[in-house]
Scaffold this active site. Structure first.
Site, PDB file in Angstrom:
ATOM      1  N   ASP A   1       1.039  -1.170   0.396  1.00  0.00           N
ATOM      2  CA  ASP A   1      -0.052   0.058   0.188  1.00  0.00           C
ATOM      3  C   ASP A   1       0.629   1.330  -0.182  1.00  0.00           C
ATOM      4  OD1 ASP A   1      -2.282   1.203   0.026  1.00  0.00           O
ATOM      5  OD2 ASP A   1      -2.491   0.899   1.946  1.00  0.00           O
TER       6      ASP A   1
ATOM      7  N   ASN B   1     -10.671  -3.028  -5.966  1.00  0.00           N
ATOM      8  CA  ASN B   1     -10.276  -1.664  -6.510  1.00  0.00           C
ATOM      9  C   ASN B   1     -10.726  -1.122  -7.936  1.00  0.00           C
ATOM     10  OD1 ASN B   1      -6.888  -3.450  -5.132  1.00  0.00           O
ATOM     11  ND2 ASN B   1      -7.909  -0.701  -4.652  1.00  0.00           N
TER      12      ASN B   1
ATOM     13  N   SER C   1      -7.483  -4.845   4.833  1.00  0.00           N
ATOM     14  CA  SER C   1      -8.426  -4.135   3.818  1.00  0.00           C
ATOM     15  C   SER C   1      -8.804  -5.683   3.201  1.00  0.00           C
ATOM     16  CB  SER C   1      -7.552  -4.312   3.081  1.00  0.00           C
ATOM     17  OG  SER C   1      -7.042  -2.088   3.370  1.00  0.00           O
TER      18      SER C   1
HETATM   19  C1  IPE Z   1      -4.830  -2.945  -0.521  1.00  0.00           C
HETATM   20  O1  IPE Z   1      -5.217  -1.119  -0.828  1.00  0.00           O
HETATM   21  C2  IPE Z   1      -5.256  -4.072  -1.232  1.00  0.00           C
HETATM   22  C3  IPE Z   1      -3.992  -3.526  -2.020  1.00  0.00           C
HETATM   23  C4  IPE Z   1      -2.557  -3.308  -1.852  1.00  0.00           C
HETATM   24  C5  IPE Z   1      -3.719  -3.775  -3.594  1.00  0.00           C
HETATM   25  P1  IPE Z   1      -6.371   0.017  -0.283  1.00  0.00           P
HETATM   26  O2  IPE Z   1      -5.204   0.965  -0.931  1.00  0.00           O
HETATM   27  O3  IPE Z   1      -6.954  -0.488  -1.817  1.00  0.00           O
HETATM   28  O4  IPE Z   1      -7.200  -0.330   0.861  1.00  0.00           O
HETATM   29  P2  IPE Z   1      -8.160   0.725   1.273  1.00  0.00           P
HETATM   30  O5  IPE Z   1      -9.058   1.178   0.183  1.00  0.00           O
HETATM   31  O6  IPE Z   1      -7.279   1.379   1.866  1.00  0.00           O
HETATM   32  O7  IPE Z   1      -8.204  -0.083   2.134  1.00  0.00           O
HETATM   33  C1  IPE Z   2      -1.081   0.227  -3.184  1.00  0.00           C
HETATM   34  O1  IPE Z   2      -1.118   1.851  -3.706  1.00  0.00           O
HETATM   35  C2  IPE Z   2      -1.211  -0.173  -4.953  1.00  0.00           C
HETATM   36  C3  IPE Z   2      -3.217  -1.312  -5.113  1.00  0.00           C
HETATM   37  C4  IPE Z   2      -3.483  -0.942  -4.449  1.00  0.00           C
HETATM   38  C5  IPE Z   2      -2.777  -1.254  -6.319  1.00  0.00           C
HETATM   39  P1  IPE Z   2      -2.146   2.011  -3.192  1.00  0.00           P
HETATM   40  O2  IPE Z   2      -2.509   2.916  -4.632  1.00  0.00           O
HETATM   41  O3  IPE Z   2      -3.850   1.981  -2.698  1.00  0.00           O
HETATM   42  O4  IPE Z   2      -1.778   3.875  -3.039  1.00  0.00           O
HETATM   43  P2  IPE Z   2      -2.510   5.001  -1.913  1.00  0.00           P
HETATM   44  O5  IPE Z   2      -3.089   3.976  -0.494  1.00  0.00           O
HETATM   45  O6  IPE Z   2      -2.848   5.990  -2.892  1.00  0.00           O
HETATM   46  O7  IPE Z   2      -1.390   5.448  -1.730  1.00  0.00           O
HETATM   47 MG    MG Z   3      -4.085   1.850  -0.353  1.00  0.00          MG
END
Ligand code: IPE
Ligand code: IPE
Ligand code: MG
Length: 251
Positions: free
Chosen positions: A29, A77, A205
């Site tokens: 993340d 996502n 998550s």
């Molecule tokens: C969790 O991260 C999913 C992945 C790392 C693929 P998200 O960024 O989607 O999770 P939330 O929305 O902060 O819970």
């Molecule tokens: C994790 O990074 C990757 C995926 C969920 C695909 P994020 O895209 O969630 O990054 P933040 O949480 O918005 O910084």
């Molecule tokens: Mg994220």
């Protein structure tokens, strides 16, 4: 540079190789925030995050981790802008093409957790090719959770079980917590010992809900976003895990 190498080596030396977590899950993340801090589009963060994937896979393999699960794309996502999703899939395809031979030579077995039927043709086919190419490898298992959700997986497991039940392969009485785990995407794999999440969010998550029942959780500080998560952070998480006393409900 030399100092950094020295620090990493010092951390590795402290790891007890006889009590490594067998299965590590990582919620990768913070890619978006990493890019935002640099005034870059979010996909630059995903790109840089993939570089860390390559490094962490290598060092997990090097120290002898048997199962590594990386959360790459959740069932939630899909709510993101189409351009970000397409960018993410392109990055995935690029890295599979670049890294597959190396993974294969390193004896890594690639598995996918999740329903890839929803992916566009190119990423779906590349992913299938990678799984097929490495399916007889006997080294570390690398699970990529792609269009994965823990709740979704439980429903998938129930449907699988009901199929076997209808076909008379199993009876209702055969179902228990052990046998049910073989209906999940992680069929045949051990439960997760350690979950690592960088970037400071204190939540799961929808990651591996069934398999993390007794996992130890490690949340890195909010200033360590996934693209900042280097070898030394990985070793620190393992060292932290090795300080814990796992009771599994006992005393
Ligand atoms: C969790 O991260 C999913 C992945 C790392 C693929 P998200 O960024 O989607 O999770 P939330 O929305 O902060 O819970
Ligand atoms: C994790 O990074 C990757 C995926 C969920 C695909 P994020 O895209 O969630 O990054 P933040 O949480 O918005 O910084
Ligand atoms: Mg994220």
């Amino acid at each position: 540079m030399k100092d950094k190498e020295y620090e990493k080596d010092k951390l590795i030396d402290k790891i007890d190789l006889d009590s490594l977590p067998t299965h590590i899950g990582i919620i990768m993340d913070g890619n978006g925030r990493w890019a935002k801090k640099r005034n870059l589009p979010r996909n630059f963060g995903h790109q840089e995050g993939m570089e860390r994937v390559i490094e962490i896979v290598e060092c997990a393999d090097k120290i002898g981790i048997k199962y590594l699960t990386l959360y790459a794309f959740s069932t939630e996502n899909w709510k993101r802008p189409q351009s970000e999703i397409e960018g993410l899939m392109k990055i995935l395809v690029f890295y599979i093409r670049r890294e597959l031979d190396k993974l294969y030579k390193n004896n890594v077995k690639l598995d996918i957790l999740g329903d890839i039927s929803r992916l566009a043709d190119t990423p779906r086919n590349e992913v299938k090719r990678a799984v097929e190419k490495t399916k007889n490898n006997t080294g570390m298992t690398l699970n990529i959770a792609l269009n994965y959700g823990g709740r979704d997986e439980i429903i998938y497991g129930i449907k699988n079980f009901l199929n076997d039940l209808e076909m008379g392969k199993i009876t209702k009485d055969d179902l228990n917590t052990e046998t049910f785990s073989n209906y999940l995407y992680t069929k045949g794999q051990p439960d997760v010992d350690l979950v690592i999440r960088p970037s400071g969010e204190l939540r799961i998550s929808n990651f591996l809900l069934y398999q993390i029942a007794y996992a130890e959780l490690y949340f890195a500080d909010s200033d360590i976003l996934w693209p900042d998560f280097k070898e030394e952070h990985f070793y620190k998480a393992i060292l932290d895990y090795q300080k814990r006393y796992r009771r599994f409900g006992g005393i």
